[in-house]
Design a protein around this motif. Structure first.
Motif, PDB file in Angstrom:
ATOM      1  N   ALA A   1      -1.043 -20.436  12.112  1.00  0.00           N
ATOM      2  CA  ALA A   1      -0.116 -19.870  11.107  1.00  0.00           C
ATOM      3  C   ALA A   1      -0.235 -18.237  11.072  1.00  0.00           C
ATOM      4  O   ALA A   1      -1.374 -17.764  11.078  1.00  0.00           O
ATOM      5  CB  ALA A   1      -0.255 -20.379   9.662  1.00  0.00           C
ATOM      6  N   PRO A   2       0.949 -17.420  10.962  1.00  0.00           N
ATOM      7  CA  PRO A   2       0.494 -16.100  10.936  1.00  0.00           C
ATOM      8  C   PRO A   2       0.326 -15.361   9.702  1.00  0.00           C
ATOM      9  O   PRO A   2      -0.441 -14.358   9.622  1.00  0.00           O
ATOM     10  CB  PRO A   2       2.196 -15.449  11.380  1.00  0.00           C
ATOM     11  N   LEU A   3       0.400 -16.126   8.466  1.00  0.00           N
ATOM     12  CA  LEU A   3       0.205 -15.595   7.240  1.00  0.00           C
ATOM     13  C   LEU A   3      -0.377 -16.679   6.223  1.00  0.00           C
ATOM     14  O   LEU A   3       0.171 -17.761   6.271  1.00  0.00           O
ATOM     15  CB  LEU A   3       1.375 -15.108   6.819  1.00  0.00           C
ATOM     16  N   VAL A   4      -1.355 -16.371   5.401  1.00  0.00           N
ATOM     17  CA  VAL A   4      -1.995 -17.164   4.327  1.00  0.00           C
ATOM     18  C   VAL A   4      -1.604 -16.290   3.322  1.00  0.00           C
ATOM     19  O   VAL A   4      -2.129 -15.133   2.991  1.00  0.00           O
ATOM     20  CB  VAL A   4      -3.100 -17.513   4.613  1.00  0.00           C
TER      21      VAL A   4
ATOM     22  N   LEU B   1     -13.486 -13.327   2.062  1.00  0.00           N
ATOM     23  CA  LEU B   1     -12.851 -12.981   3.006  1.00  0.00           C
ATOM     24  C   LEU B   1     -13.427 -11.723   3.886  1.00  0.00           C
ATOM     25  O   LEU B   1     -13.396 -12.043   5.068  1.00  0.00           O
ATOM     26  CB  LEU B   1     -11.278 -12.474   2.885  1.00  0.00           C
ATOM     27  N   ASP B   2     -14.510 -11.139   3.466  1.00  0.00           N
ATOM     28  CA  ASP B   2     -15.153 -10.313   4.230  1.00  0.00           C
ATOM     29  C   ASP B   2     -16.466 -10.806   4.795  1.00  0.00           C
ATOM     30  O   ASP B   2     -17.260 -10.151   5.637  1.00  0.00           O
ATOM     31  CB  ASP B   2     -15.547  -9.132   3.168  1.00  0.00           C
ATOM     32  N   GLN B   3     -16.802 -12.147   4.626  1.00  0.00           N
ATOM     33  CA  GLN B   3     -17.918 -12.601   5.286  1.00  0.00           C
ATOM     34  C   GLN B   3     -17.741 -12.582   6.803  1.00  0.00           C
ATOM     35  O   GLN B   3     -16.802 -12.849   7.301  1.00  0.00           O
ATOM     36  CB  GLN B   3     -18.245 -14.162   4.893  1.00  0.00           C
TER      37      GLN B   3
ATOM     38  N   VAL C   1      -6.271  -8.293   6.188  1.00  0.00           N
ATOM     39  CA  VAL C   1      -5.858  -8.502   4.714  1.00  0.00           C
ATOM     40  C   VAL C   1      -4.980  -7.390   4.210  1.00  0.00           C
ATOM     41  O   VAL C   1      -5.365  -6.285   4.184  1.00  0.00           O
ATOM     42  CB  VAL C   1      -7.394  -8.635   3.770  1.00  0.00           C
ATOM     43  N   GLU C   2      -4.337  -7.953   3.511  1.00  0.00           N
ATOM     44  CA  GLU C   2      -3.187  -7.020   2.668  1.00  0.00           C
ATOM     45  C   GLU C   2      -3.326  -7.440   1.236  1.00  0.00           C
ATOM     46  O   GLU C   2      -2.980  -8.357   0.915  1.00  0.00           O
ATOM     47  CB  GLU C   2      -1.969  -7.257   3.185  1.00  0.00           C
ATOM     48  N   LYS C   3      -3.656  -6.413   0.227  1.00  0.00           N
ATOM     49  CA  LYS C   3      -3.489  -6.473  -1.050  1.00  0.00           C
ATOM     50  C   LYS C   3      -1.987  -6.173  -1.532  1.00  0.00           C
ATOM     51  O   LYS C   3      -1.467  -5.367  -1.064  1.00  0.00           O
ATOM     52  CB  LYS C   3      -4.397  -5.784  -1.864  1.00  0.00           C
ATOM     53  N   ASP C   4      -1.350  -7.190  -2.166  1.00  0.00           N
ATOM     54  CA  ASP C   4       0.017  -7.104  -2.585  1.00  0.00           C
ATOM     55  C   ASP C   4       0.193  -5.834  -3.484  1.00  0.00           C
ATOM     56  O   ASP C   4      -0.313  -5.804  -4.521  1.00  0.00           O
ATOM     57  CB  ASP C   4       0.722  -8.224  -3.131  1.00  0.00           C
ATOM     58  N   SER C   5       1.082  -4.710  -3.047  1.00  0.00           N
ATOM     59  CA  SER C   5       1.035  -3.766  -4.038  1.00  0.00           C
ATOM     60  C   SER C   5       2.017  -3.883  -5.110  1.00  0.00           C
ATOM     61  O   SER C   5       1.812  -3.053  -6.089  1.00  0.00           O
ATOM     62  CB  SER C   5       1.590  -2.338  -2.987  1.00  0.00           C
ATOM     63  N   LYS C   6       2.669  -4.816  -4.917  1.00  0.00           N
ATOM     64  CA  LYS C   6       3.753  -5.132  -6.061  1.00  0.00           C
ATOM     65  C   LYS C   6       3.391  -6.127  -7.037  1.00  0.00           C
ATOM     66  O   LYS C   6       3.788  -6.233  -8.111  1.00  0.00           O
ATOM     67  CB  LYS C   6       5.330  -5.481  -5.526  1.00  0.00           C
ATOM     68  N   ASN C   7       2.227  -7.039  -6.679  1.00  0.00           N
ATOM     69  CA  ASN C   7       1.824  -7.949  -7.349  1.00  0.00           C
ATOM     70  C   ASN C   7       0.123  -8.025  -7.183  1.00  0.00           C
ATOM     71  O   ASN C   7      -0.172  -8.486  -6.289  1.00  0.00           O
ATOM     72  CB  ASN C   7       2.437  -9.417  -7.076  1.00  0.00           C
TER      73      ASN C   7
END
Length: 84
Positions: A33-36, A55-57, A67-73
Protein backbone atom coordinates in the motif's frame (compact mmCIF):
# COMPACT_ATOMS: atom_id res chain seq x y z
CA UNK A 1 -5.06 1.93 -2.03
CA UNK A 2 -5.03 3.61 1.36
CA UNK A 3 -5.19 1.78 4.68
CA UNK A 4 -6.78 3.57 7.63
CA UNK A 5 -6.33 3.01 11.36
CA UNK A 6 -8.68 4.89 13.69
CA UNK A 7 -7.41 4.85 17.28
CA UNK A 8 -10.47 6.46 18.88
CA UNK A 9 -11.77 3.17 20.28
CA UNK A 10 -8.49 2.09 21.91
CA UNK A 11 -6.99 5.45 22.91
CA UNK A 12 -6.44 4.40 26.53
CA UNK A 13 -5.14 0.85 26.02
CA UNK A 14 -1.38 1.04 25.41
CA UNK A 15 -0.78 -2.57 24.38
CA UNK A 16 -3.69 -2.51 21.94
CA UNK A 17 -2.40 0.71 20.37
CA UNK A 18 1.05 -0.79 19.70
CA UNK A 19 -0.48 -4.00 18.31
CA UNK A 20 -2.82 -2.04 16.03
CA UNK A 21 0.04 0.16 14.76
CA UNK A 22 2.28 -2.85 14.10
CA UNK A 23 -0.57 -4.64 12.34
CA UNK A 24 -1.40 -1.74 10.00
CA UNK A 25 2.29 -1.24 9.08
CA UNK A 26 2.68 -4.99 8.43
CA UNK A 27 -0.52 -4.98 6.36
CA UNK A 28 0.75 -2.03 4.29
CA UNK A 29 4.03 -3.83 3.64
CA UNK A 30 2.28 -7.08 2.71
CA UNK A 31 -0.16 -5.34 0.35
CA UNK A 32 2.41 -2.80 -0.90
CA UNK A 33 0.00 0.00 0.00
CA UNK A 34 1.36 3.46 -0.81
CA UNK A 35 -0.37 5.21 2.11
CA UNK A 36 -1.55 4.55 5.66
CA UNK A 37 -3.77 7.08 7.40
CA UNK A 38 -3.59 6.95 11.20
CA UNK A 39 -6.26 8.85 13.13
CA UNK A 40 -5.23 9.45 16.74
CA UNK A 41 -7.82 12.23 17.07
CA UNK A 42 -7.33 15.79 18.23
CA UNK A 43 -7.66 15.59 22.03
CA UNK A 44 -4.65 16.62 24.11
CA UNK A 45 -2.14 15.46 21.52
CA UNK A 46 -0.71 12.71 23.75
CA UNK A 47 -1.91 9.89 21.49
CA UNK A 48 -0.52 11.60 18.40
CA UNK A 49 2.85 11.95 20.16
CA UNK A 50 2.74 8.25 21.03
CA UNK A 51 2.02 7.37 17.39
CA UNK A 52 4.92 9.54 16.19
CA UNK A 53 7.28 7.97 18.76
CA UNK A 54 6.18 4.52 17.59
CA UNK A 55 6.83 5.45 13.96
CA UNK A 56 10.27 6.81 14.90
CA UNK A 57 11.51 3.42 16.18
CA UNK A 58 14.37 2.20 13.94
CA UNK A 59 12.75 -1.16 13.08
CA UNK A 60 9.51 0.60 12.08
CA UNK A 61 11.13 3.60 10.40
CA UNK A 62 13.05 1.33 8.03
CA UNK A 63 9.75 0.06 6.55
CA UNK A 64 8.26 3.35 5.32
CA UNK A 65 9.38 6.32 3.23
CA UNK A 66 8.10 9.33 5.19
CA UNK A 67 5.55 10.59 7.73
CA UNK A 68 3.31 13.57 7.05
CA UNK A 69 1.30 15.41 9.68
CA UNK A 70 -1.92 16.67 8.13
CA UNK A 71 -1.72 20.47 8.08
CA UNK A 72 -5.51 20.83 7.82
CA UNK A 73 -6.47 18.26 10.46
CA UNK A 74 -4.32 18.02 13.60
CA UNK A 75 -5.80 14.60 14.44
CA UNK A 76 -4.44 12.77 11.39
CA UNK A 77 -1.04 11.35 10.39
CA UNK A 78 -0.11 9.92 7.00
CA UNK A 79 2.60 7.28 6.54
CA UNK A 80 3.90 7.11 2.97
CA UNK A 81 5.55 4.02 1.50
CA UNK A 82 7.70 3.80 -1.61
CA UNK A 83 7.76 0.51 -3.52
CA UNK A 84 10.12 -0.41 -6.34
Amino acid sequence: MKLTLDLHDIYNRGGDIDRALRAVIADAVAKKAPLVEIIPGKGSGALKKRVLRFLDQPEIKSQYHRVEKDSKNFGRVFVHFRWK
